[in-house]
Write an enzyme that holds these catalytic residues in place. Sequence first.
Site, PDB file in Angstrom:
ATOM      1  N   THR A   1      12.898   6.790   1.095  1.00  0.00           N
ATOM      2  CA  THR A   1      11.471   7.123   0.979  1.00  0.00           C
ATOM      3  C   THR A   1      10.627   6.170   1.996  1.00  0.00           C
ATOM      4  OG1 THR A   1      11.247   5.117  -0.486  1.00  0.00           O
ATOM      5  CG2 THR A   1      11.600   7.295  -1.609  1.00  0.00           C
TER       6      THR A   1
ATOM      7  N   HIS B   1      -4.715  -0.135  15.562  1.00  0.00           N
ATOM      8  CA  HIS B   1      -5.390  -1.001  14.882  1.00  0.00           C
ATOM      9  C   HIS B   1      -4.588  -2.328  14.390  1.00  0.00           C
ATOM     10  CE1 HIS B   1      -8.497   2.210  13.723  1.00  0.00           C
ATOM     11  NE2 HIS B   1      -8.179   2.291  14.990  1.00  0.00           N
TER      12      HIS B   1
ATOM     13  N   CYS C   1      14.828   4.633   5.282  1.00  0.00           N
ATOM     14  CA  CYS C   1      15.690   4.839   3.850  1.00  0.00           C
ATOM     15  C   CYS C   1      15.373   5.987   3.368  1.00  0.00           C
ATOM     16  CB  CYS C   1      15.543   3.477   3.119  1.00  0.00           C
ATOM     17  SG  CYS C   1      13.863   3.581   2.408  1.00  0.00           S
TER      18      CYS C   1
ATOM     19  N   ASP D   1      19.521   2.526   5.504  1.00  0.00           N
ATOM     20  CA  ASP D   1      20.491   2.532   4.617  1.00  0.00           C
ATOM     21  C   ASP D   1      21.292   3.627   4.614  1.00  0.00           C
ATOM     22  OD1 ASP D   1      18.701   4.339   3.208  1.00  0.00           O
ATOM     23  OD2 ASP D   1      18.463   3.088   1.490  1.00  0.00           O
TER      24      ASP D   1
ATOM     25  N   HIS E   1      -9.681  -6.043  15.800  1.00  0.00           N
ATOM     26  CA  HIS E   1      -8.241  -5.512  15.405  1.00  0.00           C
ATOM     27  C   HIS E   1      -7.463  -7.042  15.582  1.00  0.00           C
ATOM     28  CE1 HIS E   1      -9.195  -1.955  14.460  1.00  0.00           C
ATOM     29  NE2 HIS E   1      -9.543  -1.279  15.772  1.00  0.00           N
TER      30      HIS E   1
END
Length: 142
Positions: free
Chosen positions: A66, A97, A64, A7, A133
């Site tokens: 955060t 993993h 973005c 963004d 996994h």
Amino acid sequence: MIALGSDHGGFELKQEVMKHLQERNIEYKDYGTYSKDSCDYPVFAKKVAEAVVNKECELGILICGTGIGISIAANKVKGIRAALCHDCFSAQATKEHNNANILAMGARVIGPGLALKIVDTFLDTPFSNDERHIRRIELIED
């Protein structure tokens, strides 16, 4: 090929990532945004996630402010395992993993130097293929 998206909050860091990928001779496709004008991150998360699920691109990188919102939005697409990483250990662990197929980062949380190290770690770390996994990923997918 790597699918890229951001963004407005992640636009400048995405430019740094594109330059870095070019220097490493890694092909990418930019799914937007293409400016710092305010926009809605779910639009770009969905474009990148669909490119990965449809196998147009092998992996994705989303950015973005955060990294939180864009990773949540990407994870709404079935088959996506987007991981928000702000350190190299998390980027390595999520590939080994979880076989994460999208890296999410927050441009307001980390600087470009660390971000590029995280990108390299994410791209260069193989999935472990350990049975435990694989089993856990199957449980996530179900």
